[in-house]
Design a protein around this motif. Sequence first.
Motif, PDB file in Angstrom:
ATOM      1  N   HIS A 122       3.532   6.261  -5.278  1.00 51.60           N
ATOM      2  CA  HIS A 122       3.289   6.459  -6.709  1.00 51.60           C
ATOM      3  C   HIS A 122       2.162   7.466  -6.914  1.00 51.60           C
ATOM      4  O   HIS A 122       2.265   8.356  -7.760  1.00 51.60           O
ATOM      5  CB  HIS A 122       2.949   5.123  -7.373  1.00 51.60           C
ATOM      6  N   ASP A 123       1.111   7.346  -6.120  1.00 53.38           N
ATOM      7  CA  ASP A 123      -0.014   8.279  -6.229  1.00 53.38           C
ATOM      8  C   ASP A 123       0.422   9.700  -5.887  1.00 53.38           C
ATOM      9  O   ASP A 123       0.018  10.660  -6.548  1.00 53.38           O
ATOM     10  CB  ASP A 123      -1.161   7.858  -5.311  1.00 53.38           C
ATOM     11  N   ALA A 124       1.242   9.836  -4.850  1.00 53.87           N
ATOM     12  CA  ALA A 124       1.720  11.162  -4.451  1.00 53.87           C
ATOM     13  C   ALA A 124       2.552  11.796  -5.561  1.00 53.87           C
ATOM     14  O   ALA A 124       2.423  12.992  -5.842  1.00 53.87           O
ATOM     15  CB  ALA A 124       2.526  11.063  -3.163  1.00 53.87           C
ATOM     16  N   ARG A 150       2.991  15.770  -9.914  1.00 57.91           N
ATOM     17  CA  ARG A 150       3.254  16.107 -11.328  1.00 57.91           C
ATOM     18  C   ARG A 150       2.050  16.776 -11.975  1.00 57.91           C
ATOM     19  O   ARG A 150       2.188  17.758 -12.715  1.00 57.91           O
ATOM     20  CB  ARG A 150       3.661  14.851 -12.095  1.00 57.91           C
ATOM     21  N   HIS A 185       2.222   2.055  -3.333  1.00 62.44           N
ATOM     22  CA  HIS A 185       1.145   2.593  -4.160  1.00 62.44           C
ATOM     23  C   HIS A 185       0.879   4.053  -3.787  1.00 62.44           C
ATOM     24  O   HIS A 185       0.709   4.903  -4.653  1.00 62.44           O
ATOM     25  CB  HIS A 185      -0.102   1.742  -4.000  1.00 62.44           C
ATOM     26  N   ALA A 186       0.854   4.358  -2.505  1.00 57.81           N
ATOM     27  CA  ALA A 186       0.629   5.731  -2.055  1.00 57.81           C
ATOM     28  C   ALA A 186       1.750   6.638  -2.546  1.00 57.81           C
ATOM     29  O   ALA A 186       1.501   7.765  -2.945  1.00 57.81           O
ATOM     30  CB  ALA A 186       0.525   5.777  -0.540  1.00 57.81           C
ATOM     31  N   LEU A 198       2.356  11.121  -8.776  1.00 58.10           N
ATOM     32  CA  LEU A 198       1.441  11.457  -9.863  1.00 58.10           C
ATOM     33  C   LEU A 198       0.671  12.740  -9.555  1.00 58.10           C
ATOM     34  O   LEU A 198       0.563  13.634 -10.406  1.00 58.10           O
ATOM     35  CB  LEU A 198       0.484  10.291 -10.116  1.00 58.10           C
ATOM     36  N   ARG A 199       0.168  12.863  -8.329  1.00 57.52           N
ATOM     37  CA  ARG A 199      -0.571  14.079  -7.947  1.00 57.52           C
ATOM     38  C   ARG A 199       0.333  15.313  -8.014  1.00 57.52           C
ATOM     39  O   ARG A 199      -0.088  16.374  -8.466  1.00 57.52           O
ATOM     40  CB  ARG A 199      -1.144  13.934  -6.536  1.00 57.52           C
ATOM     41  N   TYR A 220       0.827  -1.198   0.000  1.00 56.08           N
ATOM     42  CA  TYR A 220       0.000   0.000   0.000  1.00 56.08           C
ATOM     43  C   TYR A 220       0.868   1.257   0.000  1.00 56.08           C
ATOM     44  O   TYR A 220       0.600   2.201  -0.707  1.00 56.08           O
ATOM     45  CB  TYR A 220      -0.948  -0.001   1.204  1.00 56.08           C
ATOM     46  N   SER A 221       1.963   1.244   0.793  1.00 57.29           N
ATOM     47  CA  SER A 221       2.814   2.432   0.882  1.00 57.29           C
ATOM     48  C   SER A 221       3.482   2.738  -0.451  1.00 57.29           C
ATOM     49  O   SER A 221       3.649   3.894  -0.814  1.00 57.29           O
ATOM     50  CB  SER A 221       3.848   2.282   1.992  1.00 57.29           C
TER      51      SER A 221
END
Length: 129
Positions: A9-11, A16, A6-7, A13-14, A3-4
């Motif tokens: 990667h999400d951070a 950028r 993934h988080a 992406l957000r 999960y971390s």
Amino acid sequence: MTYSAHAGHDAVLRARVALLGSQTLPARQEVAAYRVLVQVSPAAYLPLLAEALYEYSRQDFAHLPETALALRAEALAAARRMYAMEPARGLLLGKALNRYREQLVLMDRQEEIAEVEREMAQVASGAGG
């Protein structure tokens, strides 16, 4: 994938997406984005982080000298890290040192000013780091 991870990667992406958006970001959001992105691409984002931190200190915290100093210290740390990776980036380090020194002068922190000036001289002579 955890999960971390993934988080993270999400951070990234957000961050950028925020920087690529058509709107001008407030300094706080710009700094937050660069703090995330410097973790995945330091050479690209350390100089941008250093500049954004300086602007943030100047725009939002000029009335809070300790906070402004802390932000400029973080900008200086980013510039030092960039300089350690690429010694040709002495101009960035010199600017960060000067900006940190400016805040120290405003706060009348003479002993620290002398230390920063010594480092500025080393960088100017090419012997910093």
